[in-house]
Design a protein around this motif. Structure first.
Motif, PDB file in Angstrom:
ATOM      1  N   MET A 224      -2.178  -6.592   3.026  1.00 40.34           N
ATOM      2  CA  MET A 224      -0.756  -7.113   2.483  1.00 40.34           C
ATOM      3  C   MET A 224      -0.938  -5.997   1.376  1.00 40.34           C
ATOM      4  SD  MET A 224      -1.020 -10.036  -0.370  1.00 40.34           S
ATOM      5  CE  MET A 224      -1.043  -8.849  -1.833  1.00 40.34           C
ATOM      6  N   MET A 225      -1.344  -4.544   2.074  1.00 43.43           N
ATOM      7  CA  MET A 225      -1.197  -3.816   1.131  1.00 43.43           C
ATOM      8  C   MET A 225       0.019  -3.123   0.429  1.00 43.43           C
ATOM      9  SD  MET A 225      -2.381   0.333   2.391  1.00 43.43           S
ATOM     10  CE  MET A 225      -1.274   0.795   3.662  1.00 43.43           C
ATOM     11  N   ARG A 226       0.307  -2.979  -0.976  1.00 49.01           N
ATOM     12  CA  ARG A 226       1.904  -2.816  -1.101  1.00 49.01           C
ATOM     13  C   ARG A 226       1.504  -2.382  -1.296  1.00 49.01           C
ATOM     14  NH1 ARG A 226       0.428  -4.005  -6.513  1.00 49.01           N
ATOM     15  NH2 ARG A 226      -0.878  -5.514  -6.786  1.00 49.01           N
ATOM     16  N   LYS A 227       2.715  -0.539  -1.260  1.00 54.80           N
ATOM     17  CA  LYS A 227       2.170   1.082  -1.054  1.00 54.80           C
ATOM     18  C   LYS A 227       2.627   0.922  -2.699  1.00 54.80           C
ATOM     19  CE  LYS A 227      -0.038   3.576   1.076  1.00 54.80           C
ATOM     20  NZ  LYS A 227      -1.027   4.215   0.275  1.00 54.80           N
ATOM     21  N   ASN A 228       2.544   2.193  -3.502  1.00 52.91           N
ATOM     22  CA  ASN A 228       2.967   2.197  -4.202  1.00 52.91           C
ATOM     23  C   ASN A 228       4.891   2.599  -4.255  1.00 52.91           C
ATOM     24  OD1 ASN A 228       1.062   1.793  -6.670  1.00 52.91           O
ATOM     25  ND2 ASN A 228       0.434   3.693  -6.461  1.00 52.91           N
TER      26      ASN A 228
ATOM     27  N   ASN B 111       4.905  -3.057 -11.152  1.00 52.31           N
ATOM     28  CA  ASN B 111       3.904  -1.790 -11.945  1.00 52.31           C
ATOM     29  C   ASN B 111       4.008  -0.421 -10.966  1.00 52.31           C
ATOM     30  OD1 ASN B 111       1.256  -1.499 -13.101  1.00 52.31           O
ATOM     31  ND2 ASN B 111       0.384  -2.249 -11.279  1.00 52.31           N
TER      32      ASN B 111
ATOM     33  N   LYS C 154       4.290   3.114 -10.985  1.00 49.29           N
ATOM     34  CA  LYS C 154       2.876   4.145 -11.868  1.00 49.29           C
ATOM     35  C   LYS C 154       4.070   5.646 -11.202  1.00 49.29           C
ATOM     36  CE  LYS C 154       0.557   2.185 -14.674  1.00 49.29           C
ATOM     37  NZ  LYS C 154      -0.691   1.132 -14.323  1.00 49.29           N
ATOM     38  N   PRO C 155       4.363   6.247 -11.889  1.00 46.41           N
ATOM     39  CA  PRO C 155       5.356   7.415 -11.638  1.00 46.41           C
ATOM     40  C   PRO C 155       3.635   8.414 -10.889  1.00 46.41           C
ATOM     41  CG  PRO C 155       4.302   7.750 -14.056  1.00 46.41           C
ATOM     42  CD  PRO C 155       4.658   6.592 -13.472  1.00 46.41           C
ATOM     43  N   ASN C 156       4.361   8.997  -9.613  1.00 46.32           N
ATOM     44  CA  ASN C 156       3.365   9.548  -8.685  1.00 46.32           C
ATOM     45  C   ASN C 156       2.896  11.117  -9.143  1.00 46.32           C
ATOM     46  OD1 ASN C 156       2.805  11.364  -6.659  1.00 46.32           O
ATOM     47  ND2 ASN C 156       3.241  10.195  -5.150  1.00 46.32           N
ATOM     48  N   ASN C 157       1.636  11.112 -10.037  1.00 44.88           N
ATOM     49  CA  ASN C 157       1.120  12.229 -10.538  1.00 44.88           C
ATOM     50  C   ASN C 157       1.781  13.971  -9.476  1.00 44.88           C
ATOM     51  OD1 ASN C 157      -0.083  11.187 -12.440  1.00 44.88           O
ATOM     52  ND2 ASN C 157      -1.940  11.082 -11.859  1.00 44.88           N
TER      53      ASN C 157
END
Lengths: 348, 348
Positions: free
Chosen positions: A1-5, A48, A50-53
């Motif tokens: 259950m890989m929850r992508k960003n 959760n 988090k902005p993508n760098n």
DNA sequence: AAAGGGCACGAAACCGTTTTCGTGTTAATA
DNA sequence: TATTAACACGAAAACGGTTTCGTGCCCTTT
């Protein structure tokens, strides 16, 4: 259950607002109503966000990465400098990408090119031996022309206009030799490497000046030039067997330690018969028998200084064509006295 | 005259074609006519076009960066591993971002979070001492859940399912102790650190097993536990003064070197009265007097292995929920015999 | 002559943000 | 009551590439 960003778009879709609203809300822009802001922030926290760098980097053309190119990483001095860089940079929110040139010109060039296309905001470097030997600094100039700030440390060259951090090699060598002279030594040998390294040349210069200042003639037979990091036992052995001297200054730690071992093997007492001073105050100096008096280079300080200079250039405008905008900081070395030298005379 | 890097758009405008044509031409797509291709390529070469890494990263969600988080950089073993990582990664076109946790849990977490938002494709880590002490691995699991591959080396934990690279600590310690026993030693001391480090625990386990296998009772008074990297001379001095032993196994290099110095100070001969073996074959082992027999950990190999595992995961699909997709590679340590031990009996 | 098939190229979406510039609604002002 | 300003939000461009899907044109085929 890989929850992508989760992305801004996801939040926007879910909350039925636009991406711009989400973006502003998360920055607490008062362009957005209190209600909406709180709703969006809560949602973002919950999932959760988090902005993508990478996206941010692309947008504002700033990566918050700095590139460090050094000749070797398994090397006490360089790692010490690196620690200084890393600490300072991290404190300022920067990450550090390290590339090792392995003393090779080609690798140095390739590494710089890999990084110079957007991956980093600036470079901190120590030149490879081969680069200094060839005297070809086109890759450095090219980077500078692209407007990428560059700071050189330790292994520097005068041929590239940029910020630099060096130690007072010449002066430090002088002081080391003077320390030997004050303790009564007169025939002082120098162990150095083949001198295409700028720092070695400077140290030799200081060595010669100290002799001259004290009326001791320079004797070329007392200089042992070893290939860089090459275990040439035979050369050293001959040197210690055939030359007569009562002190040794070595441009690095290893040569000094190996010298001490040879000297002891031939029955000399240290420091009574032969004193030793080495450059680079590393592990070996502290734990050798006897412990080695050495010239501490304060690498961590150098690293922090280099990072400070670089980030200064990265974050503030400057005129890269104006030589006056470049500084050369000198980190003063200091002599750490240990068992391998006799104490100098009092009052000096 | 800072000439900024040229972009596809610039080329397209100048040559009056579309960006897509330029992009394809530069990739030598045969969708574009030979003529146009050559014209575009020539132009690109002339103006030294280099694609922007950040844009590419954003597009294909691959940065070609890997993150390395280690407890310390001024540390021979870690830098050796790092060199292995860097070499392998560079060969595969990857760059390496290093963060130092300084043995702190918080810094480890912060560093990982800084990197986990798009900056890197995967992590290679050695756990900080504090993390192992607390046993809190939530940050590692979170990263894994995001689908970011993770490889642990040396300082590993069984509580996180991921690839690992370790040395055969227990076995290596056993072999070291057996080597001592074969050379006639019976009262063998162990110098270790407070054992929240997994590796230290493993080494102690091997030490005990070797004793047991040879019918030597374990004696707790022969175990000296020192605080991590803390210069507690007094503890060591007492230990060497009050305990009687004829050999020492140390879980690292420094403790061994300091032990040898103390032993010599108290008039013991090495290796006749006391033999020494240390873990981590670094500079000190090679240059100490006497030179130190030590367990070489082949750090560079470990690093290369870790990088190979990581890049494998990065570039190929895998099911991160399937424990079967994770490997633990064991890099076998080897004993390097030097002056601080007596040679073992022949035929063993 | 109509249909079909390459060929060579362009338009546009997309990656995930930031930021500027509208614009519709409401409330305050003249 | 008409004007205006403040407010709250959205559309769209931009960063610099890649890639899919058209599409116009020319040449071949029946």
């Amino acid at each position: 259950m890989m929850r992508k960003n989760i992305t801004l778009k996801d939040i926007a879709r879910e909350l039925e607002v636009s991406v711009s609203t989400v973006s502003k809300a998360l920055k607490n822009s008062n362009e957005i109503s209190r209600d909406t802001r709180e709703k969006i922030q809560a949602f973002a926290r919950l999932y959760n966000y988090k902005p993508n760098n990478i996206a941010i980097s692309l947008k504002n053309k700033r990566t918050k990465n700095i590139g460090v190119v050094i000749p070797d990483i398994v090397h006490h001095f360089f790692t010490t400098v690196f620690r200084g860089i890393e600490k300072y940079a991290n404190g300022k929110g920067y990450n550090v990408i390290v590339c090792v040139s392995d003393e090779s010109f080609d690798k140095e060039v390739i590494n710089m090119e890999m990084l110079a296309n957007g991956s980093i905001d600036g470079f901190i470097m120590a030149l490879s031996a081969e680069t200094q030997l060839r005297g070809d600094y086109a890759h450095l100039r090219q980077v500078a022309e692209q407007g990428i700030p560059l700071v050189l440390f330790d292994r520097v060259t005068e041929e590239v206009p940029c910020d630099k951090v060096v130690i007072n090699d010449e002066e430090a060598a002088m002081q080391a030799v003077e320390h030997l002279i004050r303790s009564g030594k007169r025939r002082i040998a120098l162990i150095t490497n083949e001198s295409y390294l700028h720092v070695s040349a400077m140290r030799e210069k200081g060595y010669r000046r100290a002799l001259k200042d004290h009326g001791i003639p320079f004797d070329d037979t007392l200089v042992l030039r070893l290939p860089y990091q090459f275990e040439e036992e035979e050369l050293s052995r001959q040197f210690f067997e055939t030359r007569k001297f009562d002190a040794v200054l070595s441009v690095n730690e290893i040569f000094a330690i190996r010298g001490m071992r040879l000297a002891r093997g031939q029955g000399y007492r240290i420091p009574e018969d032969i004193s030793f001073i080495g450059f680079t105050d590393g592990m070996l100096s502290r734990y050798s028998i006897p412990t080695l008096t050495s010239v501490a280079q304060h690498g961590e300080e150098m690293g922090a200084c280099a990072a400070r200079l670089l980030i200064g250039k990265v974050e503030h405008e400057y005129d890269e064509t104006d030589p006056g905008s470049y500084r050369t900081e000198v980190i003063r070395a200091s002599l750490i006295e240990r068992e391998s030298t006799l104490p100098g005379l009092p009052g000096s």
